[in-house]
Design a protein around this motif. Sequence first.
Motif, short mmCIF file in Angstrom:
data_model
loop_
_atom_site.label_atom_id
_atom_site.label_comp_id
_atom_site.label_asym_id
_atom_site.label_seq_id
_atom_site.Cartn_x
_atom_site.Cartn_y
_atom_site.Cartn_z
N GLU A 1 0.94 -1.21 0.11
CA GLU A 1 0.01 -0.11 -0.05
C GLU A 1 0.84 1.25 0.01
N ARG A 2 2.11 1.18 0.17
CA ARG A 2 3.06 2.37 0.05
C ARG A 2 3.28 2.88 -1.52
N ILE A 3 2.80 1.88 -2.32
CA ILE A 3 2.86 2.34 -3.83
C ILE A 3 1.76 3.14 -3.93
N ARG A 4 1.92 4.37 -4.21
CA ARG A 4 0.81 5.39 -4.31
C ARG A 4 0.95 5.71 -5.96
N VAL A 5 0.48 4.95 -6.80
CA VAL A 5 0.32 5.42 -8.29
C VAL A 5 -1.04 4.76 -8.76
N PRO A 6 -1.63 5.34 -9.58
CA PRO A 6 -2.76 4.65 -10.23
C PRO A 6 -2.60 3.31 -10.87
N GLU A 7 -1.39 2.88 -11.50
CA GLU A 7 -1.37 1.70 -12.21
C GLU A 7 0.18 1.36 -12.24
N VAL A 8 0.35 0.00 -12.54
CA VAL A 8 1.92 -0.25 -12.72
C VAL A 8 2.05 -1.33 -13.65
N ARG A 9 3.28 -1.46 -14.19
CA ARG A 9 3.55 -2.58 -15.19
C ARG A 9 4.00 -3.85 -14.30
N LEU A 10 3.09 -4.58 -14.11
CA LEU A 10 3.27 -5.82 -13.28
C LEU A 10 4.13 -6.71 -13.61
N VAL A 11 4.92 -7.52 -12.88
CA VAL A 11 5.97 -8.91 -13.28
C VAL A 11 5.59 -9.58 -12.22
N GLY A 12 5.16 -10.90 -12.94
CA GLY A 12 5.03 -11.99 -11.76
C GLY A 12 5.97 -12.72 -10.96
N PRO A 13 5.64 -13.73 -10.30
CA PRO A 13 6.91 -13.86 -9.28
C PRO A 13 8.07 -14.60 -10.03
N ASN A 14 7.67 -15.28 -11.23
CA ASN A 14 8.64 -15.97 -12.16
C ASN A 14 9.41 -15.06 -13.21
N GLY A 15 9.00 -13.89 -13.18
CA GLY A 15 9.76 -12.73 -14.18
C GLY A 15 8.77 -12.80 -15.54
N GLU A 16 7.60 -13.37 -15.31
CA GLU A 16 6.68 -13.01 -16.56
C GLU A 16 5.94 -11.91 -16.65
N GLN A 17 5.98 -11.27 -17.59
CA GLN A 17 5.39 -9.94 -17.86
C GLN A 17 3.75 -9.87 -17.97
N VAL A 18 3.09 -9.40 -16.98
CA VAL A 18 1.76 -9.47 -16.64
C VAL A 18 0.94 -8.50 -17.56
N GLY A 19 1.84 -7.19 -17.62
CA GLY A 19 1.17 -6.12 -18.45
C GLY A 19 0.88 -4.77 -17.25
N ILE A 20 0.13 -4.03 -17.87
CA ILE A 20 -0.16 -2.74 -17.22
C ILE A 20 -1.61 -3.12 -16.36
N VAL A 21 -1.47 -2.88 -15.25
CA VAL A 21 -2.65 -3.25 -14.11
C VAL A 21 -3.04 -1.94 -13.33
N ARG A 22 -4.26 -1.85 -12.99
CA ARG A 22 -4.35 -0.98 -11.89
C ARG A 22 -3.86 -1.29 -10.71
N ILE A 23 -3.52 -0.40 -9.85
CA ILE A 23 -2.86 -0.57 -8.54
C ILE A 23 -3.77 -1.62 -7.51
N GLU A 24 -5.11 -1.30 -7.70
CA GLU A 24 -5.89 -2.24 -6.85
C GLU A 24 -6.00 -3.50 -7.37
N ASP A 25 -5.84 -3.68 -8.72
CA ASP A 25 -5.79 -5.20 -9.13
C ASP A 25 -4.57 -5.87 -8.80
N ALA A 26 -3.45 -5.19 -8.73
CA ALA A 26 -2.09 -5.45 -8.54
C ALA A 26 -1.85 -5.97 -7.09
N LEU A 27 -2.51 -4.89 -6.12
CA LEU A 27 -2.83 -5.32 -4.84
C LEU A 27 -3.26 -6.71 -4.26
N ARG A 28 -4.35 -6.82 -5.06
CA ARG A 28 -5.38 -8.15 -4.93
C ARG A 28 -4.81 -9.49 -5.39
N LEU A 29 -4.01 -9.25 -6.61
CA LEU A 29 -3.30 -10.45 -7.13
C LEU A 29 -2.07 -10.83 -6.02
N ALA A 30 -1.51 -9.78 -5.19
CA ALA A 30 -0.46 -10.04 -4.38
C ALA A 30 -1.12 -10.79 -3.01
#
Length: 207
Positions: free
Chosen positions: A28-57
């Motif tokens: 929650e310290r990441i205060r931006v609307p969206e991020v380019r998300l990388v998966g735990p094995n280095g796979e490129q997930v793509g640009i997602v909303r920060i809310e979705d990225a936090l939910r996936l985490a």
Amino acid sequence: MWAPGRTSREEHYSDQGGPISSETRINERIRVPEVRLVGPNGEQVGIVRIEDALRLAQEADLDLVEVAPQARPPVAKLMDFGKFKYESAQKARESRRNQQLTVIKEQKLRPKIDQHDYETKKGHVSRFLAAGNKVKVTIMFRGREQSRPELGFRLLQKLADDVQELGFVESSPKQDGRNMIMVLAPHKNVKPPKAKAKEAEAEAADS
């Protein structure tokens, strides 16, 4: 592992890998609307909303860690941040343990040194280099000798040639007031006596 609203993240990981750097933002310290998300094995997930990225985490029981804050949008990765910090600290300790402390020794010569004294000084330089140390060689000029810098230059060249199996010229001869200075460094394959002794012990144990 992680839940929204946790504020004592640094304390949570202090026992595993030291305090988290204030420059690294996670969850929650990441205060931006969206991020380019990388998966735990280095796979490129793509640009997602920060809310979705936090939910996936949260669903993966991992942390969302900002790894490239300067990118647009910032790059964040799903990882076990506690484990990452712990392993990084372990690697840093191992690296420091394996680092050889470089010591700079000094040897002073006169431009008109006799052969016996030269051999003695050369022996000292060779011993220093063999021990894995750098050597600062200083030629000291006095009086009229200052008008003959070539004497010092030739002497330093001769010394460098005589010890070339143990070291190389890291800093070429330079005039510094009444002195001329050259720095010799040991070759990378030259190992200090302690290191050689440890290798010998290891070889003996294997045989």
